[in-house]
Each structure stands twice: as C-alpha cells, then as structure tokens.
Design an enzyme around this catalytic site. Structure first.
Site, PDB file in Angstrom:
ATOM      1  N   HIS A 146       0.855   5.311   1.069  1.00  0.00           N
ATOM      2  CA  HIS A 146       0.204   6.394   1.820  1.00  0.00           C
ATOM      3  C   HIS A 146       0.256   7.678   0.987  1.00  0.00           C
ATOM      4  O   HIS A 146       1.314   8.025   0.445  1.00  0.00           O
ATOM      5  CB  HIS A 146       0.955   6.673   3.116  1.00  0.00           C
ATOM      6  CG  HIS A 146       0.970   5.540   4.092  1.00  0.00           C
ATOM      7  ND1 HIS A 146       0.183   5.503   5.208  1.00  0.00           N
ATOM      8  CD2 HIS A 146       1.702   4.384   4.116  1.00  0.00           C
ATOM      9  CE1 HIS A 146       0.418   4.392   5.896  1.00  0.00           C
ATOM     10  NE2 HIS A 146       1.340   3.693   5.251  1.00  0.00           N
ATOM     11  N   HIS A 181       0.848  -1.191   0.000  1.00  0.00           N
ATOM     12  CA  HIS A 181       0.000   0.000   0.000  1.00  0.00           C
ATOM     13  C   HIS A 181       0.880   1.235   0.000  1.00  0.00           C
ATOM     14  O   HIS A 181       2.008   1.203   0.506  1.00  0.00           O
ATOM     15  CB  HIS A 181      -0.947   0.007   1.205  1.00  0.00           C
ATOM     16  CG  HIS A 181      -0.250  -0.118   2.516  1.00  0.00           C
ATOM     17  ND1 HIS A 181       0.164  -1.332   3.024  1.00  0.00           N
ATOM     18  CD2 HIS A 181       0.132   0.815   3.428  1.00  0.00           C
ATOM     19  CE1 HIS A 181       0.745  -1.136   4.190  1.00  0.00           C
ATOM     20  NE2 HIS A 181       0.759   0.162   4.455  1.00  0.00           N
TER      21      HIS A 181
END
Ligand code: AMP
Length: 141
Positions: A105, A103
């Site tokens: 940010h 992932h």
C-alpha cells in the site's frame, strides 16, 4: 506456510480477468488504485510473480518491487501534495491481510488528518480514475 491460490482478486487483475484503475505497469510489476482508499491517492503496488505475501516471496521479486514502490511513493507525494507517505504491507489474516497476493500500500498522509479505516468504503470509479490520471501525469506516463 500457506499455499498460494491463484483465484485471489489481484491474480485475476494481473490476468486481465477483472478491471482495475491502472497507474503503472512494467515487466514485473503492476500498480493500481485501491478501491477502498484510506486517503485520496491510495494505491497498491503488486508484483506479477506469484506469492501470498512477504513471507513466501522470492528475494528477486522484492528487489524489483521496491524500486517501483519508491517511484510511486515519490509520485504520490507530488501528485497529492502529501506531507508524508505511509507504506503498509500485511502478512496473513491475523496481521490484517485480506487479499493473498503480495502487495504494498502507498498512502498519502497529511499533518493532523487521520487515516480512514483499512477496508472502509468504496470510492467512486470516476474519482479513482482522476487520481490515477494525476499519478500518471507526474510519472510522465
Ligand atoms: P490487505 O490484503 O489487507 O492489504 O488489503 C487488500 C486491499 O485491497 C484493501 O485495501 C482493499 O481495499 C483492496 N482491494 C480489494 N479488492 C480490490 C480491487 N478489486 N481493486 C483494487 N483494490 C482492491
């Protein structure tokens, strides 16, 4: 290299087993608000393909992921009138990774305002929903 474990929380979000405050979705990518934002508008961009992090990801996954990161970084800058956008991505626990599905940010930043700590307090669901709506409005979604 450590193996991918599909019991991680982002895999559960991708399978629809637990909720998230969604901002964007396409065939390869899902983006949703971080429940412990370091700044208002902090969101996560998650490829649907399984990998722990950047180290074991297929180049094709990164090739579809980063245009979406750019799209959402631009949207976050506009939606939250940010002075800048911090992009962060952690690889394995010693580097700060706590959820082991790749992932990225996307975090709005402002002149002279420090970030809240990584993994700090939980934000109220209605605030996250409001921030997601602001992002979707800019995206035209
Ligand atoms: P890291 O693995 O260090 O990049 O951090 C994982 C991030 O996921 C942290 O910023 C958490 O606040 C966030 N997070 C953890 N669980 C959830 C969840 N269920 N929905 C949204 N964000 C989450």
């Amino acid at each position: 290299m450590n193996a991918y474990d599909d019991s991680n929380i982002f895999a559960k979000i991708l399978r629809g087993e637990i909720p998230s405050t969604k901002v964007y979705e396409d065939a390869d990518t899902l983006a949703f608000m971080d429940v412990m934002p370091q700044s208002p508008g902090h969101l996560l961009v998650v490829p649907k393909a399984a990998s722990r992090n950047l180290l074991d990801a297929e180049p094709e996954t990164l090739a579809t992921l980063f245009p979406v990161v750019q799209k959402l970084a631009r949207a976050a800058k506009e939606a939250f009138a940010a002075d800048g956008i911090f992009i962060a991505q952690f690889n394995e626990a010693p580097a700060g990774q706590t959820v082991f599905h790749l992932h990225v940010h996307v975090i709005p930043r402002y002149d002279g305002i420090p970030l809240k700590p990584h993994g700090g307090g939980m934000e109220k669901p209605e605030i996250l929903a409001d921030h997601a709506a602001k992002l979707r409005a800019v995206l035209g979604a």
